[in-house]
Design an enzyme around this catalytic site. Structure first.
Site, PDB file in Angstrom:
ATOM      1  N   CYS A  86      -0.052   4.559   2.853  1.00 48.19           N
ATOM      2  CA  CYS A  86       0.540   3.317   4.061  1.00 48.19           C
ATOM      3  C   CYS A  86       2.573   3.502   4.205  1.00 48.19           C
ATOM      4  O   CYS A  86       3.027   3.836   5.470  1.00 48.19           O
ATOM      5  CB  CYS A  86       0.070   2.111   4.034  1.00 48.19           C
ATOM      6  SG  CYS A  86      -1.682   1.531   4.011  1.00 48.19           S
ATOM      7  N   CYS A  91       1.308  -1.390  -0.222  1.00 50.84           N
ATOM      8  CA  CYS A  91       0.115  -0.202  -0.271  1.00 50.84           C
ATOM      9  C   CYS A  91       0.906   1.466  -0.520  1.00 50.84           C
ATOM     10  O   CYS A  91       1.174   1.435   0.824  1.00 50.84           O
ATOM     11  CB  CYS A  91      -1.271   0.035   0.902  1.00 50.84           C
ATOM     12  SG  CYS A  91      -1.481   1.832   1.775  1.00 50.84           S
TER      13      CYS A  91
END
Ligand code: ZN
Length: 144
Positions: free
Chosen positions: A71, A68
């Site tokens: 993230c 991600c």
């Protein structure tokens, strides 16, 4: 006044009783002697998650995954937030790819999602990557 709180060690995961007045004095773990607060998030897996949930410190968990992008960009922001929020609030990270059961248990549908727990209960959650100041402001607005 001799109130003490339960603080979980981020190294050996032992539960420590710390006098509330001493929390800011860099206490160390009674079992492994490591500092109880190091101003950085602790990575939690399913084996240790509930232990930390039982501590008295509010716990902000960043649910993330290695694939991600947002993230990854939030990771240093979250780490910097830990420096500001400890020792009042503990910050932790859960890799939802390695720990899929934890993601499912808390119904994590998008990442990054931060969930703030206190006394084992979820108080609030917020999805999307945030900057350090917004993470700190959000956590403090929940834990007044
Ligand atoms: Zn320890």
């Amino acid at each position: 006044m001799n109130e003490s709180i339960h603080v979980v060690c981020t190294h050996c995961h032992a539960m420590n009783r710390v006098p509330e007045l001493r929390v800011g004095d860099a206490p160390s773990c009674g079992r492994c002697q490591q500092p109880l607060f190091q101003g950085q998030p602790v990575a939690l897996d399913s084996a240790h998650f509930d232990k930390h949930l039982k501590g008295d410190l509010p716990l902000v968990v960043d649910f993330w995954a290695p694939w991600c992008g947002p993230c990854k960009s939030m990771a240093p922001q979250f780490a910097a937030a830990a420096q500001q929020l400890e020792p009042q609030i503990r910050l932790a990270k859960v890799d939802t790819e390695a720990e899929q059961a934890l993601g499912a248990r808390f119904g994590i549908r998008s990442i990054p999602t931060m969930v703030l727990f206190r006394g084992g209960q979820e108080l609030a959650r917020k999805s999307g990557a945030l900057a350090t100041r917004d993470i700190v402001a959000w956590a403090r607005s929940v834990i007044k």
